[in-house]
Write an enzyme that holds these catalytic residues in place. Sequence first.
Site, short mmCIF file in Angstrom:
data_model
loop_
_atom_site.label_atom_id
_atom_site.label_comp_id
_atom_site.label_asym_id
_atom_site.label_seq_id
_atom_site.Cartn_x
_atom_site.Cartn_y
_atom_site.Cartn_z
N LYS A 16 30.32 40.44 83.71
CA LYS A 16 29.14 39.94 84.41
C LYS A 16 29.24 40.30 85.87
CE LYS A 16 25.48 37.35 83.39
NZ LYS A 16 24.91 37.19 82.04
N THR A 69 15.49 38.63 74.34
CA THR A 69 16.25 37.37 74.39
C THR A 69 15.47 36.27 73.67
OG1 THR A 69 17.14 38.08 76.51
CG2 THR A 69 17.40 35.74 75.97
N GLY A 73 12.39 26.25 82.45
CA GLY A 73 12.60 27.62 82.92
C GLY A 73 11.41 28.45 82.47
N GLY A 87 10.96 31.92 83.46
CA GLY A 87 11.19 33.32 83.80
C GLY A 87 10.99 34.15 82.54
N ASN A 88 11.69 35.27 82.45
CA ASN A 88 11.52 36.15 81.29
C ASN A 88 11.79 35.43 79.98
OD1 ASN A 88 12.99 37.90 79.19
ND2 ASN A 88 11.83 39.42 80.31
N ALA A 89 12.94 34.76 79.88
CA ALA A 89 13.31 34.11 78.62
C ALA A 89 12.40 32.91 78.33
CB ALA A 89 14.77 33.67 78.66
N SER A 92 19.96 45.46 74.18
CA SER A 92 20.65 46.32 75.15
C SER A 92 21.53 47.33 74.41
CB SER A 92 21.55 45.49 76.07
OG SER A 92 20.83 44.98 77.16
#
Length: 416
Positions: free
Chosen positions: A106, A190, A218, A220-222, A349
């Site tokens: 990471k 995700t 949350g 965001g993207n997820a 990915s």
Amino acid sequence: MSETNAFDNAIAQIENASGCCSNSDKKLIEILKFPQKIIEVSIPLRMDNGSIRVFTGFRVQHNNARGPYKGGVRFHPGVTLDEVKALSLWMSMKCAVVNIPYGGAKGGIIVDPKKLTGHELEHLTRGYVDKVFDFIGPIKDVPAPDVNTNAQTMAWIMDEYSLLSREHSPAVVTGKPVANEGSLGRDTATAMGGKHVLLEYLKAKGVNPKTMTVAVQGFGNAGYNIAKLLHDEGMSIVAIADSKGTVYNESGIDPMRALKYKEKHGSIKNLPDSVEIKSEEIFGLDCDVLIPAALENAIDHKIAKTVKAKIILELANGPITPEADIILKEKNITVIPDILANSGGVTVSYFEWVQNLSRDYWTLETVENKLREIMVNAFTDIYNFANRKKATMRSAAFALAMNRIIEATKNRGILS
Ligand code: GLU
């Protein structure tokens, strides 16, 4: 020991799962508690106003017994080395859970990207690549998006790496724009993976998804994509939250409408036809499924006591502390753990990387079918393992992953 030290928490999760590992492997578990390499860099940046600022960045390479290091890079003011160490450990586990041939790593930069201009962000990203250049590479360590980084960030990483290596190197990073050899389906992967495991769990329990009410923390993207996908499945999204606001509507929120509102106003705060609630109240709502999709430690032992949902799908990394896990278990609340629930991202990915290296590109249908197959198999393995061992799904997922990493380590041999 603080409840919110993510690395201590990751170690506690390893220890909690070690009882489910095969006996002969137990000695080797010690290896997994230490990242193999920690890289810390300083990145000087000339700001648009002419001033100079120096940013700190990290890359932590946890384990590469099963393949090249793999994992995202986050830009956040709260990044710490211990956080990045924990996230790298979770990446090793995650890749082993879905059985893709990667280790775990990471990266992170301590920065509030919302306070930088596009030009400054590009140069910060390129500066980071210059500093970690010797440690990353298509078959060494492959970064990807994480909190506050996106396809554009990945395009800069790919470009800078290619410039420095004097080679076209798309496989050095995943999550790139589709126009730059990114994979179809990576942006929603995700959430898509999370949807598959949740649906499999409901199927195993004989529950009709259409009867489910869901709260998502949350956006965001997820967070946005899981809200949208579950809404499309007929579930009712009763609450959503971003870093500035939390809104509730017992008859359901349309995620697409909420996204349009957020794009216009910068937040979902004051979303029309909904009630504003306090940020921590989302965790105690009377709903069926709770989805933390933001940062670590969102649910600590205090919040855990307030949870009413029967299922928690961990789309964020590390959103539940080990202390909270104990309380949730006592309350009979099922946790579908992060290293399974959010592993769809790194799975696609992997597909992107395979496509980059083979120079052969797949249709969206192929990507989605392969993702579904991997997620369903991983869920089935973990669900059955947990039932057999009478363990939580978190301990089952960790034990399964640890067994796989330890087997690869044993076969390769240990230097000493
Ligand atoms: N940052 C994502 C995660 O935490 C994706 C990592 C990747 O695709 O390598 O799983």
